[in-house]
Design a protein around this motif. Structure first.
Motif, mmCIF file in Angstrom:
data_model
loop_
_atom_site.group_PDB
_atom_site.id
_atom_site.type_symbol
_atom_site.label_atom_id
_atom_site.label_comp_id
_atom_site.label_asym_id
_atom_site.label_seq_id
_atom_site.Cartn_x
_atom_site.Cartn_y
_atom_site.Cartn_z
ATOM 1 N N SER A 366 -117.026 76.231 13.303
ATOM 2 C CA SER A 366 -116.883 74.805 12.995
ATOM 3 C C SER A 366 -115.733 74.168 13.743
ATOM 4 O O SER A 366 -115.743 72.966 13.991
ATOM 5 C CB SER A 366 -116.691 74.621 11.489
ATOM 6 O OG SER A 366 -115.500 75.253 11.059
ATOM 7 N N LYS A 367 -114.735 74.922 14.132
ATOM 8 C CA LYS A 367 -113.568 74.323 14.773
ATOM 9 C C LYS A 367 -113.875 73.793 16.173
ATOM 10 O O LYS A 367 -113.135 72.967 16.696
ATOM 11 C CB LYS A 367 -112.431 75.347 14.852
ATOM 12 C CG LYS A 367 -111.744 75.565 13.505
ATOM 13 C CD LYS A 367 -110.505 76.411 13.656
ATOM 14 C CE LYS A 367 -109.778 76.571 12.325
ATOM 15 N NZ LYS A 367 -108.567 77.376 12.453
ATOM 16 N N ILE A 368 -114.945 74.242 16.779
ATOM 17 C CA ILE A 368 -115.204 73.794 18.138
ATOM 18 C C ILE A 368 -115.598 72.328 18.179
ATOM 19 O O ILE A 368 -115.553 71.694 19.227
ATOM 20 C CB ILE A 368 -116.310 74.641 18.789
ATOM 21 C CG1 ILE A 368 -117.652 74.427 18.081
ATOM 22 C CG2 ILE A 368 -115.936 76.098 18.800
ATOM 23 C CD1 ILE A 368 -118.819 75.061 18.783
ATOM 24 N N ILE A 425 -123.499 66.101 18.181
ATOM 25 C CA ILE A 425 -123.925 65.753 16.829
ATOM 26 C C ILE A 425 -124.962 66.756 16.331
ATOM 27 O O ILE A 425 -124.897 67.244 15.199
ATOM 28 C CB ILE A 425 -124.506 64.327 16.793
ATOM 29 C CG1 ILE A 425 -123.453 63.299 17.238
ATOM 30 C CG2 ILE A 425 -125.050 63.991 15.412
ATOM 31 C CD1 ILE A 425 -122.315 63.158 16.281
ATOM 32 N N ARG A 426 -125.912 67.086 17.195
ATOM 33 C CA ARG A 426 -126.967 68.016 16.792
ATOM 34 C C ARG A 426 -126.422 69.436 16.626
ATOM 35 O O ARG A 426 -126.905 70.188 15.774
ATOM 36 C CB ARG A 426 -128.082 67.987 17.830
ATOM 37 C CG ARG A 426 -128.830 66.641 17.855
ATOM 38 C CD ARG A 426 -129.875 66.587 18.958
ATOM 39 N NE ARG A 426 -130.627 65.331 18.908
ATOM 40 C CZ ARG A 426 -131.537 64.981 19.803
ATOM 41 N NH1 ARG A 426 -131.818 65.788 20.828
ATOM 42 N NH2 ARG A 426 -132.179 63.820 19.671
ATOM 43 N N THR A 427 -125.438 69.809 17.418
ATOM 44 C CA THR A 427 -124.806 71.121 17.248
ATOM 45 C C THR A 427 -124.146 71.222 15.879
ATOM 46 O O THR A 427 -124.321 72.204 15.151
ATOM 47 C CB THR A 427 -123.748 71.349 18.345
ATOM 48 O OG1 THR A 427 -124.354 71.233 19.622
ATOM 49 C CG2 THR A 427 -123.114 72.724 18.206
ATOM 50 N N ALA A 456 -130.922 79.088 16.081
ATOM 51 C CA ALA A 456 -131.485 78.836 17.414
ATOM 52 C C ALA A 456 -131.099 77.443 17.912
ATOM 53 O O ALA A 456 -130.748 77.262 19.090
ATOM 54 C CB ALA A 456 -133.002 78.992 17.374
ATOM 55 N N ARG A 457 -131.158 76.444 17.034
ATOM 56 C CA ARG A 457 -130.781 75.089 17.430
ATOM 57 C C ARG A 457 -129.289 74.999 17.745
ATOM 58 O O ARG A 457 -128.888 74.299 18.687
ATOM 59 C CB ARG A 457 -131.136 74.102 16.322
ATOM 60 C CG ARG A 457 -132.633 73.902 16.149
ATOM 61 C CD ARG A 457 -132.943 72.972 14.981
ATOM 62 N NE ARG A 457 -134.371 72.788 14.798
ATOM 63 C CZ ARG A 457 -135.081 71.855 15.424
ATOM 64 N NH1 ARG A 457 -134.481 71.021 16.269
ATOM 65 N NH2 ARG A 457 -136.381 71.753 15.226
ATOM 66 N N PHE A 458 -128.484 75.711 16.980
ATOM 67 C CA PHE A 458 -127.042 75.721 17.251
ATOM 68 C C PHE A 458 -126.763 76.277 18.640
ATOM 69 O O PHE A 458 -125.976 75.710 19.408
ATOM 70 C CB PHE A 458 -126.330 76.546 16.179
ATOM 71 C CG PHE A 458 -124.854 76.702 16.418
ATOM 72 C CD1 PHE A 458 -123.982 75.649 16.180
ATOM 73 C CD2 PHE A 458 -124.330 77.893 16.888
ATOM 74 C CE1 PHE A 458 -122.625 75.779 16.399
ATOM 75 C CE2 PHE A 458 -122.975 78.044 17.109
ATOM 76 C CZ PHE A 458 -122.115 76.986 16.866
ATOM 77 N N ASP A 739 -130.986 62.775 14.588
ATOM 78 C CA ASP A 739 -129.753 63.392 15.101
ATOM 79 C C ASP A 739 -128.910 63.999 13.993
ATOM 80 O O ASP A 739 -128.474 65.150 14.094
ATOM 81 C CB ASP A 739 -128.937 62.354 15.882
ATOM 82 C CG ASP A 739 -129.649 61.890 17.142
ATOM 83 O OD1 ASP A 739 -130.427 62.689 17.705
ATOM 84 O OD2 ASP A 739 -129.440 60.732 17.549
ATOM 85 N N THR A 740 -128.672 63.235 12.947
ATOM 86 C CA THR A 740 -127.807 63.726 11.864
ATOM 87 C C THR A 740 -128.576 64.471 10.791
ATOM 88 O O THR A 740 -127.985 65.226 10.021
ATOM 89 C CB THR A 740 -127.056 62.556 11.213
ATOM 90 O OG1 THR A 740 -128.013 61.660 10.615
ATOM 91 C CG2 THR A 740 -126.228 61.797 12.244
ATOM 92 N N GLY A 741 -129.904 64.247 10.718
ATOM 93 C CA GLY A 741 -130.693 64.881 9.672
ATOM 94 C C GLY A 741 -130.522 64.250 8.307
ATOM 95 O O GLY A 741 -130.996 64.800 7.309
ATOM 96 N N MET A 742 -129.886 63.089 8.230
ATOM 97 C CA MET A 742 -129.653 62.428 6.952
ATOM 98 C C MET A 742 -130.514 61.178 6.837
ATOM 99 O O MET A 742 -130.755 60.482 7.829
ATOM 100 C CB MET A 742 -128.172 62.061 6.807
ATOM 101 C CG MET A 742 -127.246 63.267 6.705
ATOM 102 S SD MET A 742 -125.542 62.838 6.287
ATOM 103 C CE MET A 742 -124.975 62.160 7.845
#
Length: 811
Positions: A366-368, A425-427, A456-458, A739-742
């Motif tokens: 998460s820090k990246i 954003i997607r990552t 896989a998406r990450f 993009d955000t999934g929300m």
């Protein structure tokens, strides 16, 4: 399949022909790939031997015992929606103290012959409660204990009573009484260690010449006390099992005993009732020869010990696995080093490294995505939400903790949008989805596919960091660990928040607080004595409770002893406490209760100025539920009149099942929804909620979002009706943002272009919702405060990352 087999040939032929199982994609760890297949369910059925070719008729060496004699399926839980196959060899069957198995249904021996008035070493209930309060709850210093006891003695003298009736004479008497407790008495022992290796040519470093004391308690006795603890009697799974959904036969993983590792470990163990999967070095002799141990339910069982999964951060994993830093802890080994598990049966450290959500995920990958140039005002503008930490100063920290990272992840995604490329954003979205999926309390085969998809998406979208020259390589062992979570979940069950942060949190109770109570000079011994006294008090309370000696309070027990009827409590039925304002800066968790009972509405009752037309519309809808007309089309003469009293409430509480969040017994959680004109003496607070508008549709498709303007209740025909005045939001589109999934919502307006207000029954409210503004790229003025954003912005995200329950319903 209901066919059973008595030989290896028939078992193999039938499995290959009728139940071919496709392995998942191979992992980087070949040793663990065998666990990437879901177990097959086993059903009840008659014995149906299959004719073989005669070769190896009785050769069962290649078949695990669990496959040779499969256990019948047993329904589990309410509604027969789940069934389990329990391990046929490890049964948890009770035995007598000599190890002889008891008949089914045999009752356990009484816990002890102790009488219900034996408070040893205390004189009575009052003396025990006073000692526990002084030492455990209040942590009273010695001088203050003496001062308190002096005041007590003085009050007895003034009341013409015998001053010798004071329970304790001084703090030495308190400590001596606690130390005489026979329960929980596992003495501390110590030994010294010193470096004896080669000294460098440039001279030794200080630690090479120092001697260190190592303190420990006999782990064998400690674990026996744990197993005998009545508090754990209903919390321990005695048998490995495999759990399936009745309707689909889909396998699912929850507790540790549902994992493949517990099952396969039982295949290679001697015939016992229970395996204590712990890491205790001096129990090695009992890892091959069972012993009889008493459990919290009063029964004796045969127990064999073993090394269980090890949770550690990466630095410790490097030492445990004997690898080079930056290697994966699940594979590889330096040839000149030997891991500590080498000489233990059924133990491989590379298999036992368990998931650590805190260091591998929260503080690892998460820090990246943190953007140092991001506007802190966007993070500070996040609206208040029950249990959600706010960041008034943005993300400027001198030192980041795991709690900081977890709290920021819940509000960071909308703040990133517009300031970084879409792939970032997607990552971050893929990483967040992974974090929330692996935190589920129950993980199914479908969930594992979702986890693999998120991984896989990450990996796909993170390439933006390399393309943007942010990093040159992704050689990050913590980030690499997410590839193994599919396998580790199958092995050890659902992590559900289990990580090193749980053990680290014990540091406060076990180290910090005892250190503060010490003289700070050679404090270690004093700290150990403090912890030992705390253990004794805890063991005493458990023992007294198990014998029914802690029913009621000290006052009721004293009155019962004196054969005096306790005064009747005042009946406060119908009375209401005035609202109490919270002091500024109090933790946001005040809005969350860990509860085990039904919910209720809590607030002050007073007259309200609720729009009368809305009330009449609401009463019309309640009286005519089948009327499909819009309220604006109904003549006013048809609306019922209401001239009664209206009671206004500043908050309501919602109770729901949220086992992946901080919750009580059974996974129940209660949160408070605010609709008050002055919160914390600073500003008004009007929370948002999910409202069920279509009970036949699940999740967001069957709910709408509204903002609570007021809670109130009224009476009609002698019936109390709890209601809420809401301002509606409309969904934007029929799917979440790509993009955000929300999901996105915007304020709803009526035909007159006015905000769409309505009155709804409180039973239609599901729980609180958290909205985050779509900030855009225009800088946000620092003068805009968090309590103003719901009135200023016109487009919002429904924050499904606010907590794990919100993730389930808003995905």
């Amino acid at each position: 399949c209901n066919r059973w087999f008595k030989n290896k040939s028939g078992y193999t032929q039938h499995t290959n022909a009728v139940h071919p199982v496709l392995s998942a994609a191979p992992l980087h760890t070949p040793e663990l790939s065998q666990f990437n297949r879901s177990p097959l369910p086993i059903f009840n059925g008659d014995f149906d031997p299959v004719q073989s070719d005669g070769a190896g008729e009785e050769d069962l060496s290649g078949i695990p015992r669990s496959a040779q004699s499969p256990a019948p399926a047993e329904f589990f839980g309410a509604g027969d929606r789940l069934y389990r196959n329990y391990h046929p060899s490890l049964t948890g069957r009770p035995c007598d103290p000599e190890g002889n198995f008891l008949l089914p249904g045999a009752l356990p021996l009484p816990l002890s012959e102790k009488s219900t008035d034996d408070w040893t070493p205390y004189r009575d209930h009052l003396e025990f409660e006073l000692a526990d309060y002084i030492f455990t709850k209040n942590q009273t210093p010695a001088a203050q204990i003496d001062h308190l006891l002096d005041l007590w003695a003085a009050s007895l003298i003034r009341a013409s009573a015998d001053s010798s009736q004071v329970l304790f004479t001084d703090h030495h008497d308190v400590y001596r009484t606690i130390d005489n407790t026979p329960l929980g008495d596992v003495k501390w022992q110590s030994f010294s260690v010193k470096y004896t290796g080669d000294i460098p040519d440039e001279g030794p470093t200080p630690w090479m010449t120092e001697s260190c004391d190592v303190w420990f308690r006999d782990p064998h006795q400690v674990v026996r006390n744990m197993l005998a603890n009545p508090d754990y009697a209903a919390e321990v799974d005695l048998r490995p099992y495999r759990e399936f959904a009745t309707e689909t036969d889909e396998c699912q993983w929850q507790d540790f005993m549902s994992g493949d590792w517990a099952w396969t470990s039982s295949d290679s163990s001697p015939t016992v009732s229970f395996i204590a999967l712990i890491i205790l070095q001096n129990l090695k002799p009992r890892m091959t020869k069972p012993e009889v141990v008493r459990f919290g339910d009063g029964h004796y069982r045969r127990v064999i010990y073993g090394l269980g999964p090890y949770i550690a951060d990466y630095e410790e994993q490097v030492l445990l696995a004997c690898i080079v830093r930056s290697w994966c802890a699940n594979m590889g080994l330096l040839p000149q080093l030997v891991p500590f598990t080498n000489d233990y049966p059924r133990a491989d450290i590379h298999e036992l490294i368990a998931p650590d959500l805190l260091h591998q995920i929260i503080k690892g990958p998460s820090k990246i995505t943190w953007s140092p140039g991001l506007k802190n005002t966007l993070i500070a503008a996040a609206p208040a939400f029950s249990g959600l930490r706010r960041f008034p100063q943005g993300h400027n920290f001198k030192q980041w903790t795991g709690d900081d990272s977890k709290a920021l992840m819940k509000v960071y995604l909308p703040a990133l949008e517009g300031y970084v490329p879409t792939d970032i954003i997607r990552t971050f979205r893929a990483l967040l989805k992974f974090c929330y999926l692996v935190r589920r309390n129950i993980i199914t085969e479908t969930s594992l596919k979702e986890i693999d998809d998120a991984v896989a998406r990450f990996h796909q979208y993170r390439e933006i960091f390399k393309d943007s020259d942010v990093v040159s390589t992704f050689s990050l062992p913590r980030q690499h660990s997410i590839k193994h979570y599919n396998t580790l979940i199958r092995l050890f069950g659902a992590p559900n928040g289990l990580c090193s942060s749980i053990t680290e949190s014990k540091y406060i109770k076990a180290v910090k607080e005892p250190w503060r109570r010490s003289s700070h000079y050679k404090a270690l011994g004093q700290m150990l004595v403090t912890n030992q006294c705390l253990d004794k008090l805890t063991a005493s309370r458990q023992d007294f409770y198990a014998h029914g000696m802690l029913n009621g309070t000290c006052l009721t027990s004293v009155l019962a002893t004196l054969n005096t009827q306790a005064p009747r409590e005042h009946d406060d039925t119908g009375q209401h406490e005035p609202p109490v304002s919270s002091p500024p800066g109090e933790d946001e968790n005040e809005d969350i209760d860990i509860i085990d009972d039904p919910t209720s509405v809590l607030a002050h009752v007073e007259l309200a100025k609720t729009p009368p037309d809305l009330v009449r519309w609401f009463l019309f809808e309640q009286s005519n539920p089948d009327d499909i007309r819009d309220p604006t089309e109904v003549p006013l003469l048809e609306f019922p009149h209401y001239r009664g009293r209206i009671s206004v409430f500043n908050s309501a509480s919602s109770t729901f099942h949220a086992p992946s969040d901080l919750s009580g017994i059974g996974g129940m959680k209660r949160e408070h929804i605010r609709a008050c004109p002055l919160w914390r003496n600073e500003c008004a607070r009007n929370d948002c909620v999910f409202v069920i508008t279509d009970s036949n549709t699940h999740r967001m498709q069957g709910m709408d979002v509204a903002r609570i303007m007021a809670f109130f209740s009224l009476r009609q025909h002698g019936r109390r009706i709890p209601c809420a005045v809401v301002c509606w939001f409309n969904r934007v589109g029929n799917t979440p943002d790509p993009d955000t999934g929300m999901w996105m919502v915007k304020p709803a307006f009526s035909a007159q272009n006015a905000p769409h207000f309505a009155i709804i029954h409180i039973d239609t409210i599901f729980r609180a919702a958290h909205l985050l503004p779509v900030f855009g790229t225009i800088p946000l003025s620092p003068s805009i405060k968090f309590h103003q954003v719901l009135d200023i912005f016109k487009l919002f995200y429904v924050n499904k990352f606010a907590d794990h329950h919100a993730f389930e319903i808003a995905s």
